[in-house]
Design an enzyme around this catalytic site. Structure first.
Site, PDB file in Angstrom:
ATOM      1  CE  LYS A  57     -26.185  35.469 -36.974  1.00  0.00           C
ATOM      2  NZ  LYS A  57     -25.289  35.665 -37.234  1.00  0.00           N
ATOM      3  CE  LYS A  86     -24.444  38.237 -33.683  1.00  0.00           C
ATOM      4  NZ  LYS A  86     -23.241  38.801 -34.753  1.00  0.00           N
TER       5      LYS A  86
END
Ligand code: SRM
Ligand code: SF4
Length: 573
Positions: free
Chosen positions: A210, A212
């Site tokens: 992930k 961000k």
């Protein structure tokens, strides 16, 4: 199908992404399978890239097991909402869907400025995606190994600078979205969708983990820049946005028992002008794409890539790929965090009302009809938007001066404003945890409200009722409520047991230190009673609790978490 060769040593997720046909897998087949409420193991991973998680209610697990039933499998959906803006009309539709088609009936505001709907059953999944699409929304890339919902300091109308920065949050979000047409094909039944099978930025195996991004406007650090892989800190001239200081490599998760994992603050790379923003965003993402660890997911985030290869090497690569040179950081200071509750007047002469939503859970409780109240406000105040904050709260926007009293009366009627809510409660935050989170080890959202009441009593006893301490609780060390950037952090170990971390600072620029390991609430309260009492007597004027416990040598500060997060922890015992 992508032809990229992958070695056999790569993690299972890499094989899965490579063979997924650009995130399609066999999701369509699973959707048609009525024998189970869930998806196959592989497809359950793939639907994350489309913004959904397969879950089951952990409170019901044993009961269902005893009844020889499969767990009550359902789906949590997370919407994509860069900068957190949702119109009243969109809200009303979501509110209605939550009421009529989810197991829990709630809308959950998250720490990344968006909302989640828990408890959607498989047959209703296409309905929610079609609804989102009709409303101009989607849930693309809010989970999975991609760039997630982009955060931006709340309230775009507070100044021209806020508005300009918000526009960049939206641009960056769109620029880095997966290009695959899988989402439209699977969820929207869009027969006219042009099939797209290429990912020029993310690559055909997407990112190693992930990713961000946040955009922050100093002095406000409400988005917690140090939790993000990539951060753009606004630099202005005469109130206009001219560029960004870029910070890379923040992240908060760790794995118990593995000292190679640690929370890490983001590192300053330098200043860039506005025109270079997308180039730099792309270069950081592709550097992480190509250099991130694809063998062990535990070490795959940007923060570990940076520490493994060295900051200079990573920064240089970003310069080469983007064709720019970082200039020295333009000095900036973060002095505030959290949300500013109550009324603020915008540059457009409209008014903005920030509401405290405990743990972000928008639900009708027996004595507080929060969800009905927000829907009522959205219905009456049709032209407005709601702005979600990165602290699980909500701002009602664009209110005319003459409507202020009316809106406030409504908010009070539905307990969306309560004068009895203390500063301490407003400074406290918990992750979702039980019953929906499969990774939860201890309670968080359901634990925090009563725990705060106990802290309030301690503060009152020592004459500190008008003070607050940044307090955050997470049900496991993944850190979803950002306890690793709090003054007091409780991190779940097992049911009823937590690690206690102390000594982060108020503005979110220091990681707290482990103080007690695997202890009960009683032990934690003993420590807090004692240290808060000392703080009340010994603090300097304006000194925060987190700074006090460091100055009083109750804990050693974490200076460089990649080196001293665990070492000094033993020393502080
Ligand atoms: Fe998170 C996984 C909830 C913000 C780090 N997070 C999860 C999952 C999806 C559990 C799972 O993988 O099955 C949780 C779903 C619980 C549920 O039932 O809803 C979950 N995370 C949340 C939310 C809803 C917490 C909240 O109370 O608001 C936040 C949703 C954000 C969003 O809208 O996108 C949320 N998660 C965060 C943050 C904070 C942030 O981003 O500012 C972090 C720490 C920052 C970071 O990434 O380092 C965070 N969540 C994780 C991790 C650890 C990642 C890692 O680096 O190892 C996991 C587990 C994983 O990815 O394997 C995780
Ligand atoms: Fe679940 Fe852990 Fe995140 Fe809490 S911190 S929501 S328990 S993954």
């Amino acid at each position: 199908m992508c032809s990229q060769k992958l070695e056999v040593t790569l993690s299972g997720n890499e094989r899965l992404k490579r063979d997924s046909n650009f995130l399609r897998g066999t999701i369509v087949e699973d959707l048609g399978n009525k024998l189970t409420g869930g998806f196959s193991e592989d497809n359950a991973q793939l639907i994350r890239f489309h913004g959904m998680y397969q879950q089951d209610d952990r409170d019901l697990r044993i009961e269902r097991f005893n009844q020889k039933l499969e767990p009550l499998i359902n789906i949590m959906l997370r919407c994509r909402l860069p900068g957190g803006i949702i119109t009243a009309d969109q809200w009303l539709n979501i509110d209605n869907f939550a009421k009529t088609h989810t197991l829990y009936g709630s809308i959950r505001l998250t720490t990344r400025q968006t909302f989640q709907l828990h408890g959607i059953l498989k047959p209703k999944l296409k309905d929610i995606h079609k609804l989102l699409n009709k409303l101009g929304l989607d849930s693309i890339a809010t989970a999975g190994d991609v760039n997630r919902n982009v955060l931006c300091t709340s309230n775009p109308m507070e100044s021209e600078l806020h508005h300009q920065t918000y526009v960049w949050a939206k641009n960056i979000s769109s620029y880095l979205l997966p290009k695959s047409s899988a989402y439209a094909e699977i969820w929207l039944d869009d027969k006219k969708t042009e099939v797209i099978d290429c990912e020029p930025i993310l690559g055909c195996t997407y990112l190693p983990r992930k990713f961000k991004i946040s955009l922050a406007i100093p002095p406000q650090n409400d988005v917690d820049v140090h939790a993000n892989d990539l951060n753009f800190v606004a630099v202005s001239n005469s109130g206009n946005l001219i560029g960004f200081n870029v910070l890379v490599g923040g992240g908060l998760a760790m794995t118990y028992g593995d000292t190679n994992t640690y929370p890490r603050k983001a590192t300053e790379f330098g200043y860039i002008s506005l025109n270079d923003t997308l180039k730099v965003a792309e270069a950081v993402v592709t550097t992480q794409r190509d250099w991130g660890d694809r063998v062990c997911r535990k070490y795959a985030k940007t923060k570990y890539t940076l520490d493994r290869l060295g900051i200079d090497k990573f920064r240089r690569e970003v310069e080469i790929r983007s064709g720019i040179k970082f200039l020295p950081v333009v000095p900036y200071i973060f002095s505030e965090r959290g949300d500013r509750f109550g009324w603020v007047k915008g540059i457009n002469n409209y008014w903005y009302l920030t509401l405290f939503i405990e743990n972000g859970r928008v639900l009708d409780y027996s004595n507080r009809l929060l969800k009905t109240g927000l829907a009522e406000i959205a219905r009456i105040h049709r032209g407005c938007s709601f702005r979600l904050t990165a602290n699980q709260n909500l701002i009602i926007t664009d209110i005319q001066k003459e409507d202020k009293d009316f809106i406030e009366d409504l908010a009070r009627k539905y307990n969306l404003i309560e004068d009895s809510i203390t500063l301490q409660r407003k400074a406290s935050m918990a992750c979702v945890s039980f019953p929906t989170c499969p990774l939860a080890m201890a309670e968080a959202e359901r634990f925090l409200p009563k725990f705060v009441t106990k802290i309030e009593k301690i503060l009152t006893k020592y004459g500190l009722r008008d003070n607050s301490i940044i307090l955050r609780v997470t049900g496991c060390p993944n850190g979803c409520a950002r306890a690793m950037l709090s003054e007091i952090g409780l991190v779940g170990r097992a049911i009823g047991r937590y690690n206690l971390y102390l000594g982060g600072d108020r503005i979110g620029t220091r990681i707290p230190r482990l103080y007690l390991e695997n202890v009960t609430e009683k032990k934690i309260l003993d420590v807090l009673r004692n240290t808060i009492k000392r703080w009340s007597y010994e603090r300097y004027v304006g000194e925060s609790y987190g700074d006090y416990v460091v100055r009083a040598q109750i804990v050693k500060p974490v200076l460089d978490s990649s080196k001293d997060f665990y070492v000094a922890c033993k020393a502080s015992g």
